[in-house]
Design an enzyme around this catalytic site. Structure first.
Site, PDB file in Angstrom:
ATOM      1  N   ARG A 158       9.874   7.911   3.915  1.00 19.76           N
ATOM      2  CA  ARG A 158       9.731   9.054   3.969  1.00 19.76           C
ATOM      3  C   ARG A 158      11.283   9.518   5.123  1.00 19.76           C
ATOM      4  NH1 ARG A 158       4.144  10.439   4.095  1.00 19.76           N
ATOM      5  NH2 ARG A 158       4.896  12.764   4.334  1.00 19.76           N
ATOM      6  N   ARG A 172       0.662  -1.005   0.387  1.00 23.76           N
ATOM      7  CA  ARG A 172       0.023  -0.191   0.225  1.00 23.76           C
ATOM      8  C   ARG A 172       0.357   0.877   0.234  1.00 23.76           C
ATOM      9  NH1 ARG A 172      -3.869  -1.315   5.031  1.00 23.76           N
ATOM     10  NH2 ARG A 172      -1.805  -2.247   6.018  1.00 23.76           N
ATOM     11  N   ASP A 218       0.886   6.243   0.687  1.00 26.29           N
ATOM     12  CA  ASP A 218       0.062   6.247   0.769  1.00 26.29           C
ATOM     13  C   ASP A 218       0.256   8.081  -0.262  1.00 26.29           C
ATOM     14  OD1 ASP A 218       0.854   5.461   3.666  1.00 26.29           O
ATOM     15  OD2 ASP A 218       2.687   6.434   3.890  1.00 26.29           O
TER      16      ASP A 218
END
Length: 265
Positions: free
Chosen positions: A204, A57, A59
């Site tokens: 990130r 998945r 974001d």
């Protein structure tokens, strides 16, 4: 029959990959997810409901170069029909690049042996005008070589608690980071990461920490110290979603998928 798809998408206008609600399939990408619009398109081709499972998945705002999904359907369609039919029903920001029939035992998530991300940073005093939706921007000079050396402390199987969000739902934080490279290509600093799996915001948060090394604010050994401390509050800020691309997963050759998602010999 079970099929695997390679899906490409610009995630800038979507609320992420994962379907949020039964009515999450409107025409405006800003109010829906990639999974929802893909399932709606496949359901039109199948003339019946289709549910998908993805390799990883992403974001809100994160792009996908070759997301892999699988789905089951009794509808008789050629792989080319699934690919072109679904793409014709998708918004311009999403397309199906390929479709392949697979064994019933294939699972887009659990059959994957690795996943790859790329983060691109435009490193110059002036913000980008062209390609800005695919770039992060950092105005201060960065030492990409120092960032690369610092990042090597992350290679291997570790507890990556320091680099996951407090909202991460994974049952544990141990991941095997197989490769991380930081390179400079002109005005761009590129971070390529491969691991068996990733935690929520892991890439990130790693990039945000490496930026502090790149500016000289932190020493090269600091990243390893943060990793060992397993404390999110000690790491750098979360880098923007802009610039992050899910390059795709990797599968064993016996899965019979295209070379771009197959483990090298």
């Amino acid at each position: 029959m079970r099929y695997a798809l390679g899906v490409e998408y610009d995630g800038g206008g979507f609320l992420g990959w994962q379907r949020l609600a039964p009515d999450d399939a409107g025409d405006d990408p800003r109010s829906c997810t990639v999974q929802a619009v893909l399932e709606r398109a496949l359901s039109r081709v199948a003339d019946g409901p289709i549910e998908t499972v993805c390799a990883g998945r992403t974001d809100s705002g994160v792009h996908g170069l070759c997301q892999v999904v699988h789905f089951d359907s009794d509808a008789v369609r050629a792989p080319r029909g699934w690919m072109l039919g679904a793409t014709s029903c998708l918004p311009e920001a999403v397309c199906v690049r390929w479709c392949a029939p697979v064994d019933d035992g294939f699972h887009a998530r659990f059959s994957a042996r690795a996943r790859r991300y790329r983060y691109r940073i435009l490193n110059r005093p002036v913000r980008p005008a062209l390609g800005r939706q695919y770039l992060s921007w950092f105005r201060h000079a960065l030492d990409a070589d120092a960032m690369h050396r610092a990042a090597q402390a992350l290679v291997g199987e570790h507890d990556f608690s320091a680099f996951r969000t407090v909202h991460c739902q994974a049952p544990h934080a141990r991941r095997d980071l197989q490769r991380i490279e930081v390179t400079r290509e002109g005005d761009e600093v590129v971070v390529d990461v491969q691991a068996n799996a990733f935690l929520h915001h892991m890439v990130r948060n790693i990039v945000g920490s490496l930026l502090e090394v790149g500016t000289g604010e932190r020493g090269e050994h600091w990243v390893g110290e943060v990793l060992r401390a397993r404390d999110r509050t000690l790491a750098g800020v979360t880098a923007p979603a802009t610039g992050l691309v899910f390059v795709g997963p990797l599968y064993p050759a016996e899965c019979g998928l295209p070379g771009e998602v197959t483990l090298p010999d």
